[in-house]
Design an enzyme around this catalytic site. Structure first.
Site, PDB file in Angstrom:
ATOM      1  N   LYS A  35     -28.296 -28.192   6.032  1.00 41.05           N
ATOM      2  CA  LYS A  35     -27.869 -29.522   5.350  1.00 41.05           C
ATOM      3  C   LYS A  35     -26.636 -29.563   5.450  1.00 41.05           C
ATOM      4  CE  LYS A  35     -28.425 -27.174   0.763  1.00 41.05           C
ATOM      5  NZ  LYS A  35     -29.144 -26.582  -0.082  1.00 41.05           N
ATOM      6  N   ARG A 133     -34.655 -29.600 -11.287  1.00 37.84           N
ATOM      7  CA  ARG A 133     -34.217 -30.537 -10.468  1.00 37.84           C
ATOM      8  C   ARG A 133     -35.635 -31.241  -9.644  1.00 37.84           C
ATOM      9  NH1 ARG A 133     -29.970 -28.450  -5.546  1.00 37.84           N
ATOM     10  NH2 ARG A 133     -31.706 -27.189  -5.005  1.00 37.84           N
ATOM     11  N   HIS A 162     -36.529 -22.495  -6.905  1.00 36.14           N
ATOM     12  CA  HIS A 162     -35.108 -22.517  -6.910  1.00 36.14           C
ATOM     13  C   HIS A 162     -34.495 -21.857  -7.877  1.00 36.14           C
ATOM     14  CE1 HIS A 162     -31.324 -22.959  -4.663  1.00 36.14           C
ATOM     15  NE2 HIS A 162     -31.094 -23.937  -5.382  1.00 36.14           N
ATOM     16  N   ARG A 221     -33.703 -17.789   1.295  1.00 34.05           N
ATOM     17  CA  ARG A 221     -32.979 -19.291   2.103  1.00 34.05           C
ATOM     18  C   ARG A 221     -31.500 -19.091   1.705  1.00 34.05           C
ATOM     19  NH1 ARG A 221     -36.821 -21.134  -1.741  1.00 34.05           N
ATOM     20  NH2 ARG A 221     -34.919 -22.254  -3.194  1.00 34.05           N
ATOM     21  N   TYR A 265       5.439 -38.767  -0.367  1.00 32.35           N
ATOM     22  CA  TYR A 265       5.145 -40.038  -1.202  1.00 32.35           C
ATOM     23  C   TYR A 265       5.705 -39.357  -2.735  1.00 32.35           C
ATOM     24  CZ  TYR A 265       2.351 -42.555   2.035  1.00 32.35           C
ATOM     25  OH  TYR A 265       1.882 -43.212   3.447  1.00 32.35           O
ATOM     26  N   CYS A 312      -0.671 -36.246   2.900  1.00 31.65           N
ATOM     27  CA  CYS A 312      -0.865 -37.775   2.903  1.00 31.65           C
ATOM     28  C   CYS A 312      -2.163 -37.802   3.760  1.00 31.65           C
ATOM     29  CB  CYS A 312       0.098 -38.414   3.904  1.00 31.65           C
ATOM     30  SG  CYS A 312       1.813 -38.037   3.449  1.00 31.65           S
ATOM     31  N   MET A 313      -2.579 -39.136   3.974  1.00 33.25           N
ATOM     32  CA  MET A 313      -3.988 -39.249   4.436  1.00 33.25           C
ATOM     33  C   MET A 313      -4.004 -38.395   6.069  1.00 33.25           C
ATOM     34  SD  MET A 313      -5.937 -42.698   5.601  1.00 33.25           S
ATOM     35  CE  MET A 313      -5.979 -43.520   4.262  1.00 33.25           C
ATOM     36  N   ASP A 314      -3.045 -38.341   6.738  1.00 31.86           N
ATOM     37  CA  ASP A 314      -3.061 -37.897   7.946  1.00 31.86           C
ATOM     38  C   ASP A 314      -2.237 -36.798   8.320  1.00 31.86           C
ATOM     39  OD1 ASP A 314      -4.989 -40.216   8.642  1.00 31.86           O
ATOM     40  OD2 ASP A 314      -2.955 -41.328   8.489  1.00 31.86           O
TER      41      ASP A 314
HETATM   42  C1  LIG Z   1     -29.006 -25.416  -0.510  1.00 33.00           C
HETATM   43  C2  LIG Z   1     -30.185 -24.531  -0.903  1.00 33.00           C
HETATM   44  C3  LIG Z   1     -30.213 -23.208  -0.719  1.00 33.00           C
HETATM   45  C4  LIG Z   1     -29.135 -22.339  -0.351  1.00 33.00           C
HETATM   46  O1  LIG Z   1     -28.201 -22.013  -1.140  1.00 33.00           O
HETATM   47  P1  LIG Z   1     -26.958 -21.118  -1.122  1.00 33.00           P
HETATM   48  O2  LIG Z   1     -26.185 -21.255  -2.422  1.00 33.00           O
HETATM   49  O3  LIG Z   1     -25.957 -21.773  -0.099  1.00 33.00           O
HETATM   50  O4  LIG Z   1     -27.599 -19.761  -0.573  1.00 33.00           O
HETATM   51  C5  LIG Z   1     -31.324 -22.595  -0.969  1.00 33.00           C
HETATM   52  N1  LIG Z   1     -32.417 -23.273  -1.516  1.00 33.00           N
HETATM   53  C6  LIG Z   1     -32.421 -24.518  -1.657  1.00 33.00           C
HETATM   54  C7  LIG Z   1     -33.546 -25.377  -2.335  1.00 33.00           C
HETATM   55  C8  LIG Z   1     -31.092 -25.195  -1.678  1.00 33.00           C
HETATM   56  O5  LIG Z   1     -31.231 -26.615  -1.974  1.00 33.00           O
END
Ligand SMILES: *Cc1c(COP(=O)(O)O)cnc(C)c1O
Length: 383
Positions: A35, A133, A162, A221, A265, A312-314
């Site tokens: 992601k 969530r 999660h 995950r 700046y 700065c920005m760049d």
């Molecule tokens: C982002 C995410 C993960 C991975 O989390 P990490 O902290 O990067 O290991 C696993 N499961 C879900 C649902 C997530 O949103």
């Protein structure tokens, strides 16, 4: 190409995947979240490398991210973590993404989209055990499972939760994770007692991979550890990882300034004596946080030098000291290199945030350059 580049060391990604595999043993599948464009590393090259290094499943946060992977020819299962809008469901079904489902209404709408697309859509039942969530209440899981199974165009293939505090060592956090896992296990039992197969069971993020063996189930995950960072500073010593992203730039200008000269700046930095100053073509417009002004050291020719004045920005400036062996066009590592270089974790610590935010924020103005490892890479000084 521009001097400012994010080198993506795919060989380090391979090593981090191997470290996770070594930790979890041979059985659990690995799902790699890609992601936010692979935590800023570039989702497509990261996904290809991951799939050829033993990762079985990918995960994204938006339908668009999933579609981009499919367009790149990726056929592996792709979990969709976040809730799509109703108008995104046809695209979701056409790309055969595997969404998390947490309520009957979503299941009904997904089934209709799957029907329209003429596919049987794989779905994972998501249970909220304490993250707050996305997910159904644990007590509602068996009924939702029954509903999923009753919809012929959906294929109930997995059950997930999660963890909210799996990256912390405190007794409180450990107990909270245990409570989440107990609720999850109870819900799994209820689903099975009701006569349904839970499919692939998964819960562990990076923190749990290193702290909670009992969270492995059938699949893990982990995200951030695969990109080379511990999920929290307190786990840093537990985990040997290699940062995959290296933010590089170059010295594009060198000058001498006299004692008392203000830089950048606001003139917040004033030369304490005669000084050699380098200018680098990187700034907050690339995602280098401006809040690091006066609080960052970059690596040039093996030595660390402090930034001078506001970012700065760049562009930004570096204090090379009274005299210097640094030369115009020398490469500069901002973070993620070898040796003394700071890491995205060091930058995050200075800003009271997490490395995830540092790498995600390096934006699309910075070209990603993919590096396959020593001897296989065309990048000069690639180690
Ligand atoms: C982002 C995410 C993960 C991975 O989390 P990490 O902290 O990067 O290991 C696993 N499961 C879900 C649902 C997530 O949103």
């Amino acid at each position: 190409m521009r001097a400012t580049q994010a080198l993506i060391h795919l060989d380090r990604l391979q090593k981090n995947i191997a470290a996770v595999r070594n930790r979890i043993g041979p059985k659990p599948l690995i799902c790699m979240p890609v992601k936010a464009d692979g935590y800023g590393h570039g989702a497509i090259p990261v996904a290809h490398e991951a799939l050829s290094s033993g990762v079985a499943v990918l995960a994204v946060a938006s339908v668009q991210e999933g579609i981009e992977l499919r367009k790149a020819g990726i056929t592996a299962p792709i979990l969709l973590f976040s809730i799509p809008l109703p108008e995104e469901l046809d695209d979701l079904a056409a790309a055969t993404l595997s969404p998390f489902v947490a309520d009957k209404d979503s299941a009904t709408a997904l089934a209709a989209a799957a029907d329209r697309a003429g596919v049987r859509l794989p779905v994972h039942l998501k249970i909220d055990t304490g993250m707050g969530r996305v997910g159904c209440r644990p007590e509602a899981a068996a009924a939702l499972a029954a509903y999923l199974v009753s919809l012929p165009s959906l294929h109930y293939v997995g059950t997930a939760t999660h963890l909210a505090r799996a990256d912390a060592l405190s007794a409180d956090a450990m107990a909270y994770t245990q409570k989440q896992l107990a609720r999850f296990t109870q819900a799994l039992d209820a689903i099975r007692t009701a006569g349904f197969d839970t499919g692939i069971v998964h819960a562990a993020n990076s923190g749990a991979v290193f702290l909670h063996t009992d969270a492995y189930f059938d699949m893990v995950r982990p995200g951030i550890v695969l990109y080379g960072y511990p999920p929290s500073e307190e786990l840093a010593s537990l985990v040997q990882l290699e940062p995959v992203m290296e933010l590089r730039t170059a010295v594009v200008f060198i000058k001498k300034v006299l004692s008392g000269t203000p830089l950048s700046y606001g003139g917040t930095w004033i030369a304490p004596a005669d000084r050699m100053i380098a200018t680098l073509p990187v700034g907050y417009g690339d995602g280098l946080p401006r809040a690091l002004s006066g609080n960052l050291q970059v690596l040039i020719r093996g030595a660390l030098y402090p930034l001078a004045g506001r970012i700065c920005m760049d562009q930004c400036m570096v204090d090379l000291g009274p005299d210097t062996d640094v030369r115009r066009w020398d490469p500069v590592t901002v973070f993620g290199g070898t040796g003394e270089a700071l890491t995205a974790g060091d930058l995050a610590a200075k800003l009271h945030t997490i490395p995830y935010e540092i790498t995600c924020n390096i934006n699309k103005r910075v070209p990603r350059v993919y590096c396959a490892g020593v001897g296989k890479c065309s990048i000069t000084d690639c180690l």
